[in-house]
Design a protein around this motif. Structure first.
Motif, mmCIF file in Angstrom:
data_model
loop_
_atom_site.group_PDB
_atom_site.id
_atom_site.type_symbol
_atom_site.label_atom_id
_atom_site.label_comp_id
_atom_site.label_asym_id
_atom_site.label_seq_id
_atom_site.Cartn_x
_atom_site.Cartn_y
_atom_site.Cartn_z
ATOM 1 N N ILE A 42 0.840 -1.207 0.000
ATOM 2 C CA ILE A 42 0.000 0.000 0.000
ATOM 3 C C ILE A 42 0.869 1.248 0.000
ATOM 4 C CG2 ILE A 42 -1.662 1.323 1.367
ATOM 5 C CD1 ILE A 42 -2.851 -1.393 2.222
ATOM 6 N N PHE A 43 1.929 1.222 0.803
ATOM 7 C CA PHE A 43 2.854 2.352 0.840
ATOM 8 C C PHE A 43 3.467 2.603 -0.532
ATOM 9 C CE2 PHE A 43 7.222 3.944 1.467
ATOM 10 C CZ PHE A 43 6.916 5.177 2.009
ATOM 11 N N LEU A 44 3.895 1.538 -1.213
ATOM 12 C CA LEU A 44 4.481 1.688 -2.549
ATOM 13 C C LEU A 44 3.460 2.202 -3.558
ATOM 14 C CD1 LEU A 44 6.801 -1.425 -2.890
ATOM 15 C CD2 LEU A 44 7.474 0.969 -2.746
ATOM 16 N N MET A 45 2.218 1.730 -3.450
ATOM 17 C CA MET A 45 1.184 2.181 -4.378
ATOM 18 C C MET A 45 0.867 3.663 -4.192
ATOM 19 S SD MET A 45 0.502 -0.124 -6.410
ATOM 20 C CE MET A 45 0.639 -1.854 -6.665
ATOM 21 N N SER A 83 11.886 7.449 -21.251
ATOM 22 C CA SER A 83 11.398 6.465 -20.280
ATOM 23 C C SER A 83 10.832 5.207 -20.919
ATOM 24 C CB SER A 83 10.322 7.109 -19.416
ATOM 25 O OG SER A 83 9.188 7.404 -20.202
ATOM 26 N N GLN A 84 10.724 5.136 -22.209
ATOM 27 C CA GLN A 84 9.994 4.036 -22.826
ATOM 28 C C GLN A 84 10.784 2.739 -22.987
ATOM 29 O OE1 GLN A 84 6.681 3.988 -23.261
ATOM 30 N NE2 GLN A 84 6.977 5.835 -22.087
ATOM 31 N N LYS A 85 12.073 2.746 -22.848
ATOM 32 C CA LYS A 85 12.838 1.512 -22.986
ATOM 33 C C LYS A 85 13.093 0.834 -21.642
ATOM 34 C CE LYS A 85 13.080 1.465 -27.348
ATOM 35 N NZ LYS A 85 12.278 0.518 -28.076
ATOM 36 N N THR A 86 12.504 1.360 -20.582
ATOM 37 C CA THR A 86 12.726 0.809 -19.256
ATOM 38 C C THR A 86 12.308 -0.648 -19.173
ATOM 39 O OG1 THR A 86 12.332 2.978 -18.328
ATOM 40 C CG2 THR A 86 12.226 1.157 -16.818
ATOM 41 N N LEU A 87 11.105 -0.953 -19.582
ATOM 42 C CA LEU A 87 10.582 -2.305 -19.458
ATOM 43 C C LEU A 87 11.243 -3.247 -20.457
ATOM 44 C CD1 LEU A 87 8.492 -3.941 -17.896
ATOM 45 C CD2 LEU A 87 6.881 -3.447 -19.711
ATOM 46 N N ALA A 88 11.376 -2.812 -21.691
ATOM 47 C CA ALA A 88 11.941 -3.673 -22.728
ATOM 48 C C ALA A 88 13.397 -4.009 -22.469
ATOM 49 C CB ALA A 88 11.803 -2.997 -24.091
ATOM 50 N N PHE A 89 14.141 -3.089 -21.937
ATOM 51 C CA PHE A 89 15.563 -3.331 -21.683
ATOM 52 C C PHE A 89 15.819 -3.748 -20.241
ATOM 53 C CE2 PHE A 89 19.926 -1.869 -20.756
ATOM 54 C CZ PHE A 89 20.593 -2.645 -21.684
ATOM 55 N N GLY A 90 15.055 -3.184 -19.321
ATOM 56 C CA GLY A 90 15.317 -3.405 -17.898
ATOM 57 C C GLY A 90 15.027 -4.811 -17.417
ATOM 58 N N LEU A 91 13.893 -5.388 -17.815
ATOM 59 C CA LEU A 91 13.540 -6.716 -17.325
ATOM 60 C C LEU A 91 14.526 -7.795 -17.759
ATOM 61 C CD1 LEU A 91 9.655 -6.942 -17.373
ATOM 62 C CD2 LEU A 91 11.185 -7.022 -15.430
ATOM 63 N N PRO A 92 14.879 -7.879 -19.034
ATOM 64 C CA PRO A 92 15.873 -8.902 -19.395
ATOM 65 C C PRO A 92 17.222 -8.684 -18.709
ATOM 66 C CG PRO A 92 14.779 -8.094 -21.356
ATOM 67 C CD PRO A 92 14.340 -7.221 -20.232
ATOM 68 N N LEU A 93 17.601 -7.424 -18.538
ATOM 69 C CA LEU A 93 18.870 -7.121 -17.875
ATOM 70 C C LEU A 93 18.841 -7.549 -16.414
ATOM 71 C CD1 LEU A 93 21.636 -5.801 -18.258
ATOM 72 C CD2 LEU A 93 20.610 -3.653 -17.559
ATOM 73 N N VAL A 94 17.776 -7.203 -15.699
ATOM 74 C CA VAL A 94 17.656 -7.598 -14.294
ATOM 75 C C VAL A 94 17.571 -9.117 -14.172
ATOM 76 C CG1 VAL A 94 16.121 -7.500 -12.285
ATOM 77 C CG2 VAL A 94 16.674 -5.421 -13.517
ATOM 78 N N ASN A 95 16.814 -9.756 -15.053
ATOM 79 C CA ASN A 95 16.712 -11.218 -15.016
ATOM 80 C C ASN A 95 18.056 -11.888 -15.263
ATOM 81 O OD1 ASN A 95 13.994 -11.631 -14.383
ATOM 82 N ND2 ASN A 95 13.382 -11.250 -16.491
ATOM 83 N N THR A 96 18.860 -11.320 -16.137
ATOM 84 C CA THR A 96 20.173 -11.893 -16.432
ATOM 85 C C THR A 96 21.149 -11.676 -15.287
ATOM 86 O OG1 THR A 96 19.834 -11.511 -18.785
ATOM 87 C CG2 THR A 96 22.097 -11.865 -18.057
ATOM 88 N N ILE A 97 21.179 -10.479 -14.748
ATOM 89 C CA ILE A 97 22.136 -10.159 -13.686
ATOM 90 C C ILE A 97 21.828 -10.919 -12.399
ATOM 91 C CG2 ILE A 97 22.960 -8.314 -12.170
ATOM 92 C CD1 ILE A 97 22.696 -6.419 -14.564
ATOM 93 N N CYS A 108 12.543 -7.000 -9.841
ATOM 94 C CA CYS A 108 11.752 -6.734 -11.048
ATOM 95 C C CYS A 108 10.511 -5.900 -10.767
ATOM 96 C CB CYS A 108 11.325 -8.052 -11.695
ATOM 97 S SG CYS A 108 12.676 -8.981 -12.421
ATOM 98 N N ALA A 109 10.023 -5.941 -9.542
ATOM 99 C CA ALA A 109 8.758 -5.277 -9.204
ATOM 100 C C ALA A 109 8.736 -3.787 -9.543
ATOM 101 C CB ALA A 109 8.419 -5.512 -7.741
ATOM 102 N N PRO A 110 9.766 -2.998 -9.189
ATOM 103 C CA PRO A 110 9.685 -1.568 -9.524
ATOM 104 C C PRO A 110 9.553 -1.304 -11.018
ATOM 105 C CG PRO A 110 11.437 -1.952 -7.938
ATOM 106 C CD PRO A 110 10.954 -3.291 -8.390
ATOM 107 N N HIS A 115 6.289 0.990 -15.222
ATOM 108 C CA HIS A 115 5.992 1.097 -16.650
ATOM 109 C C HIS A 115 4.506 1.336 -16.926
ATOM 110 C CE1 HIS A 115 6.848 0.793 -20.895
ATOM 111 N NE2 HIS A 115 5.806 -0.021 -21.004
ATOM 112 N N PRO A 116 3.585 0.551 -16.335
ATOM 113 C CA PRO A 116 2.170 0.879 -16.561
ATOM 114 C C PRO A 116 1.794 2.267 -16.014
ATOM 115 C CG PRO A 116 2.381 -1.317 -15.656
ATOM 116 C CD PRO A 116 3.731 -0.692 -15.601
ATOM 117 N N LEU A 117 2.444 2.650 -14.942
ATOM 118 C CA LEU A 117 2.195 3.976 -14.378
ATOM 119 C C LEU A 117 2.629 5.059 -15.362
ATOM 120 C CD1 LEU A 117 1.198 5.326 -11.774
ATOM 121 C CD2 LEU A 117 3.559 5.363 -11.024
#
Length: 122
Positions: A42-45, A83-97, A108-110, A115-117
């Motif tokens: 709730i705090f994060l939302m 800001s638009q490449k955050t999800l496309a680039f960020g998720l695979p990078l975080v998953n790999t690292i 991955c949560a942030p 991104h939808p926000l």
């Protein structure tokens, strides 16, 4: 020449691949759990939209400075495109690292929530 003839197909393929990456990340995050409680959620939302709007305003002000000589439309385009490449680039990078890390879902949560926000507010 081939790309020009099939550009719509390539665009659709790009969207499907991105959708698969996001779907995989969401499934992994929610099957493993985010590792946060209800109060923290709730705090994060409440915090994330506030931070997003404050950052959006700060960047707009920054890109609107006279020293950059950007028009209003160029400043808006710069903020949107940055800001638009955050999800496309960020998720695979975080998953790999962080592959194999038990806190992967929390990392991955942030990206998955911001991104939808960005799409709805920004």
């Amino acid at each position: 020449e081939y790309y020009k003839q099939h550009s719509k197909t390539f665009k659709r393929l790009q969207e499907v691949v991105l959708l698969g990456i996001v779907w995989n990340a969401f499934c992994n995050a929610f099957s493993d759990g985010l590792g946060i409680g209800v109060k923290e959620s709730i705090f994060l939302m409440l915090l994330l939209p506030s931070l997003h709007l404050a950052t959006l305003g700060a960047f707009f002000k920054f890109f609107s400075l006279p020293s950059f000589q950007f028009s209003r439309s160029e400043a808006v385009a710069a903020m949107f495109c940055a800001s638009q490449k955050t999800l496309a680039f960020g998720l695979p990078l975080v998953n790999t690292i962080f592959q194999g890390n038990p806190n992967l879902a929390a990392f991955c949560a942030p990206i998955m929530f911001i991104h939808p926000l960005q799409m709805t507010i920004g």
